[in-house]
Design a protein around this motif. Structure first.
Motif, PDB file in Angstrom:
ATOM      1  N   ARG A  29     -30.542 -18.349  -7.427  1.00  0.00           N
ATOM      2  CA  ARG A  29     -29.672 -17.160  -7.374  1.00  0.00           C
ATOM      3  C   ARG A  29     -28.233 -17.517  -7.741  1.00  0.00           C
ATOM      4  O   ARG A  29     -27.462 -16.675  -8.169  1.00  0.00           O
ATOM      5  CB  ARG A  29     -29.770 -16.499  -6.000  1.00  0.00           C
ATOM      6  N   LEU A  30     -27.850 -18.791  -7.559  1.00  0.00           N
ATOM      7  CA  LEU A  30     -26.463 -19.151  -7.863  1.00  0.00           C
ATOM      8  C   LEU A  30     -26.189 -19.234  -9.357  1.00  0.00           C
ATOM      9  O   LEU A  30     -25.074 -19.530  -9.782  1.00  0.00           O
ATOM     10  CB  LEU A  30     -26.060 -20.439  -7.151  1.00  0.00           C
ATOM     11  N   ARG A  31     -27.208 -18.980 -10.184  1.00  0.00           N
ATOM     12  CA  ARG A  31     -26.942 -18.952 -11.624  1.00  0.00           C
ATOM     13  C   ARG A  31     -25.992 -17.814 -11.985  1.00  0.00           C
ATOM     14  O   ARG A  31     -25.401 -17.817 -13.055  1.00  0.00           O
ATOM     15  CB  ARG A  31     -28.236 -18.852 -12.418  1.00  0.00           C
ATOM     16  N   TYR A  32     -25.845 -16.852 -11.087  1.00  0.00           N
ATOM     17  CA  TYR A  32     -24.950 -15.734 -11.388  1.00  0.00           C
ATOM     18  C   TYR A  32     -23.473 -16.060 -11.144  1.00  0.00           C
ATOM     19  O   TYR A  32     -22.604 -15.236 -11.361  1.00  0.00           O
ATOM     20  CB  TYR A  32     -25.352 -14.503 -10.567  1.00  0.00           C
ATOM     21  N   PRO A  73     -21.999 -10.017 -11.192  1.00  0.00           N
ATOM     22  CA  PRO A  73     -23.228  -9.999 -10.391  1.00  0.00           C
ATOM     23  C   PRO A  73     -23.156 -10.863  -9.129  1.00  0.00           C
ATOM     24  O   PRO A  73     -23.847 -10.582  -8.154  1.00  0.00           O
ATOM     25  CB  PRO A  73     -24.299 -10.538 -11.351  1.00  0.00           C
ATOM     26  N   LEU A  85     -24.904 -11.249  -4.362  1.00  0.00           N
ATOM     27  CA  LEU A  85     -25.790 -12.296  -3.856  1.00  0.00           C
ATOM     28  C   LEU A  85     -25.626 -12.428  -2.351  1.00  0.00           C
ATOM     29  O   LEU A  85     -24.549 -12.237  -1.813  1.00  0.00           O
ATOM     30  CB  LEU A  85     -25.444 -13.638  -4.498  1.00  0.00           C
TER      31      LEU A  85
END
Lengths: 228, 624
Positions: free
Chosen positions: A18-21, B13, B17
């Motif tokens: 998820r940290l690819r964002y 985005p 998260l």
């Protein structure tokens, strides 16, 4: 002999899941905060606005993963690389973990200077959908070309010949799942953004086709032969 | 979380998260799920210290899963609608409609339509009356709750005053209710009104449905039905040392508006500026002890890794041991590359000296808020700053190396005339001269940034009966200032008249404005504090059928002899005190800070025994 004023160490880290964002700046800020939490002896700039002396490589786009990114850290005391990696990982989520830390041998060039290429895997979505053969055809044409001039949006209408910056390009995946495997220039003066490569393929295909990536992974950073 | 292909297509985005540093995994067996919502985007909400305090206070209660939810940027909101996905919490992705308690903070009136839209996006009926058994309880608190009436049709319960103890009380009461009612099913079928009545019996809770709206004169006044108090008193935390404070808050990945650690050194202010709602409703001053603050500051840096720390108070230099606090903090934190900042300073040389020690702020410029240009007007608003104070402070700042001076003013103040604006411009020019003199050879680099806001009368202030100046008047004043402030050194920025007008309507509005808000939300009003999203024509349309234009609502003068819609709320200061202050204002007489010794009987003497304006920290004693 005098002890050096500081010790520079390098770490390989990943930016996945998820940290690819995260943006490049988000990663830099996050790393700096993790390092401050770790209590490692980081070297700061002088002056009013003191910053940690950290050195990041080429930015990864928001949404793209990196399996082995490099970060240079200047420290005021020497510490075993394993300890540095361990203490950093105590302060980082697994999606941004350090996988290796190392010091440079005396007199060795910075790993950033030695970098030449980077490997990417890209999952491509086309609208309207394209046949695998058409994409392969475009790749073949691009690789066969001697030069390929592309207008780069940033840099004020600068036209760049991207062909010499493409070391390898191949279509992968199976069925409707289209992948591109790229090896692109990654040195200071020979860098190519994988997005540019996609734009070039778009130009070579039907003009009405739009290509975008739905997944992008920088899988490896490669040094010039003979350098690590 | 939004699906991957959506995240790739929306702006920023990373703000959607979950799982920032210090955020623990929500427990699956929580008996109560609380969604703390901020009716603006993540970057704004995460910079709000009050929300972090509540998040922490709630997380200490066993059996509660406390989660956050922010307003999605319009592109992401559109995606949620397109995909039919409900707005959900960050931590466990629970749709708002499936939470037990959904709480909003009311920091700014222009966020109200966003609040309504977040409810709709989260699958919760906007109007309390439409919520079925099993729907979440919707609560709200913060300064906006000082006049809850415009939101009274949408919020089940308002929480008044200091929130950390009140929210904890509310959660404990809910937990015990759940105990007696059995599992979730029992909860869902239970008569909603019984639960609300039970919670509304807690001190500091206002249950708007228990008050019948009646037209009295020209205003809709809530009248208590049976079994509820005439007035609800706001909560007050007397001892800040005794309440929890977040020293391990979530560390955002994305850049937020106050992207640094924050410690709250004091709450409240007794300077008594007559336009200032915060200075009226958060009395008396409560200070945290130096010892505890030092401890909290170090823990905060250890746990977050922030490179900056803000000392938060309405008025930092008034903190009694400020020099000692700053000296010690700097000695401890500066070797770790952590800079300190004091966001709220007074107009005096002591403030400059304090700021000078925090060299980091020099880049950002030195900020002073004289608020009004003429001494006459400053006496009316009780901003006890003289021209001399200001010029001396500016001189000191420029000598100390600041090249940028920021000045904050307000226009449209009661009794303001053109002479006052001429005085304002003259004061700015004097600041320029003082700055140039002090800078000597560097004078060409001087910048004086003048920010001019529009006076906004607020509930529970001495100016609550005053109307906002009409649009044409404000625009004429802005133009006059533009023409008077032509200088290579001066940069003038003025606030948006349209936004200010809506703020004024809602700040003193009554229950009828619920219809306007609902219509505004239906028309697409969303993220109105953002100038890029504020849409004046939509708002005009929203006021159709309300009997007045927005401007007419905003500029209404209210009669001090008749009841006000927010009289039902007791924020500590009494109507008598506010009326006295109003009279003093109109005769241009200042009121001294009550910490100087004289009690003005503002009303807080009723609830704080031996109130002297400031409640010092409990620990006391000098640290080594």
């Amino acid at each position: 002999m005098n002890a050096p004023a500081f010790w520079e160490i390098f770490v390989t880290y990943r930016k996945v899941g998820r940290l690819r964002y995260l943006s490049h700046l988000d990663v830099a800020r996050g790393m700096e905060r993790a390092l401050r939490r770790s209590g490692l002896p980081i070297r700061y700039t002088k002056g009013y606005n003191r910053r940690m002396r950290l050195h990041f490589g080429q930015a990864l786009p928001v949404g793209a993963e990196g399996k082995a990114e490099i970060l240079g850290i200047e420290m005021t005391q020497p510490l075993p690389p394993e300890e540095i990696a361990r203490r950093m990982n105590e302060q980082l989520p697994p999606e941004l973990a350090v996988t290796r830390a190392w010091g440079l041998p005396q007199g060795a060039a910075s790993p950033f200077k030695a970098l030449e290429r980077a490997n990417y895997t890209m999952v491509v979505a086309a609208s309207p959908p394209v046949a695998r053969e058409d994409l392969t055809e475009a790749v073949t044409v691009l690789l066969a070309a001697k030069e390929f001039l592309l207008l780069c949006s940033e840099g004020e209408g600068k036209v760049v010949d991207i062909r010499p910056r493409i070391y390898d390009l191949a279509v992968g995946g199976d069925g409707d799942h289209l992948e591109l495997h790229m090896t692109l220039g990654h040195s200071q003066d020979n860098y190519l953004n994988p997005d540019r490569c996609l734009r070039a393929l778009e130009v070579l295909m039907d003009r009405s086709v739009s290509l975008r990536w739905t997944r992008l992974v920088r899988t490896a950073l490669l040094s010039r032969p003979g350098e690590r | 979380m939004l699906p991957d292909d959506v995240l790739l297509g929306v702006r920023g985005p990373a703000r959607y998260l979950n799982g920032e540093w210090n955020v623990s995994r929500p427990s699956a067996d929580a008996r109560i799920r609380l969604a703390l919502c901020y009716p603006d985007v993540y970057q704004v909400g995460m910079g709000h210290l009050g929300s972090l305090i509540l998040y922490h206070a709630a997380s200490l209660i066993e059996g509660v899963s406390v989660e956050r939810c922010y307003a999605p940027w319009p592109d992401a909101a559109e995606e949620l609608r397109r995909l039919g996905l409900p707005l959900a919490t960050l931590e466990s992705h629970t749709p708002l409609r499936d939470c037990d308690l959904v709480g909003f903070t009311l920091q700014y009136e222009l966020t109200y339509p966003t609040l309504l839209t977040m409810l709709s996006l989260g699958g919760i009926p906007r109007r309390s009356a439409d919520r079925q058994p099993g729907a979440p309880l919707v609560i709200a608190g913060g300064p906006g709750a000082a006049n809850p009436e415009p939101l009274a049709s949408f919020i089940d319960l308002f929480c008044l005053g200091d929130g950390e103890e009140l929210l904890a009380d509310l959660l404990r009461r809910l937990l015990s209710l759940r105990e007696s009612l059995g599992p979730r099913e029992g909860w869902a079928t239970r008569d909603r009104e019984t639960v609300l009545r039970e919670l509304a019996s807690l001190p500091g809770v206002y249950w708007p449905d228990a008050y019948e709206p009646r037209l009295v004169g020209d205003l809709v006044i809530p009248q208590p039905r049976s079994g509820v108090p005439e007035r609800v008193s706001a909560r007050l935390v007397e001892n800040l040392d005794a309440v929890p404070f977040p020293t391990a808050p979530p560390v955002p990945w994305v850049e937020t508006i106050h992207d640094r650690g924050q410690i709250e050194i004091a709450r409240g202010c007794t300077r008594g500026c007559r336009f200032c709602q915060a200075g009226m409703i958060y009395r008396p001053v409560r200070e945290r002890s130096v010892e505890i603050l030092l401890h909290q500051a170090e823990e905060l840096v250890d746990n977050t890794g922030y490179d900056g720390l803000s000392l938060v108070a309405l008025n930092c230099p008034d903190y009694q041991r400020i020099e000692e606090l700053i000296g010690t903090l700097q000695a401890r934190l500066s070797p770790r590359g952590v800079s300190l900042s004091l966001p709220s300073l007074r107009v005096d040389t002591m403030s400059v000296e304090l700021a000078q020690r925090l060299a980091e702020t020099r880049k950002g410029g030195m900020t002073f808020a004289p608020e009004a240009g003429s001494q006459r007007l400053r006496d009316i608003i009780n901003k006890n700053v003289s021209e001399e104070d200001l010029l001396r402070a500016v001189e000191a700042a420029c000598r100390a190396g600041w090249l940028t001076v920021k000045l904050y003013f307000m226009i449209g103040l009661p009794t303001e005339a053109d002479e006052d604006l001429h005085a304002l411009a003259e004061l700015v020019h004097q600041v320029v001269r003082a700055g140039c003199d002090a800078l000597g050879g560097k004078q060409r680099r001087l910048k004086v940034n003048v920010s001019v806001a529009i006076f906004n009368p607020k509930a529970h202030t001495p100016f609550q009966w005053n109307g906002q100046a009409p649009r044409a008047e404000i625009e004429a004043k802005q133009e006059l200032l533009q023409s008077l402030l032509q200088s290579r050194y001066v940069k003038l920025s003025v606030h948006n008249v349209g936004q200010s007008c809506i703020e004024a309507v809602l700040a003193r509005g009554d229950r009828r404005l619920g219809d306007v808000l609902e219509k505004a939300a239906d028309l697409g009003c969303y993220l109105d504090p953002w100038t890029e999203w504020f849409d004046a024509p939509r708002w005009h349309q929203a006021f159709d059928g309300s009997g007045r234009t927005a401007e007419e609502w905003a500029s209404r003068e209210l009669d001090p002899a008749t009841p006000l819609p927010w009289d039902v709320i007791d924020m500590g200061v009494t109507r008598d005190f506010l009326l006295r202050e109003r009279e003093l204002a109109l005769s241009g007489r200042p009121t001294a800070d009550c910490r100087a010794g004289s009690c003005h009987a503002c009303g807080n003497q009723r609830r704080v025994r031996g109130c002297s304006g400031v409640l010092p920290a409990s620990c006391g004693g000098k640290s080594k």
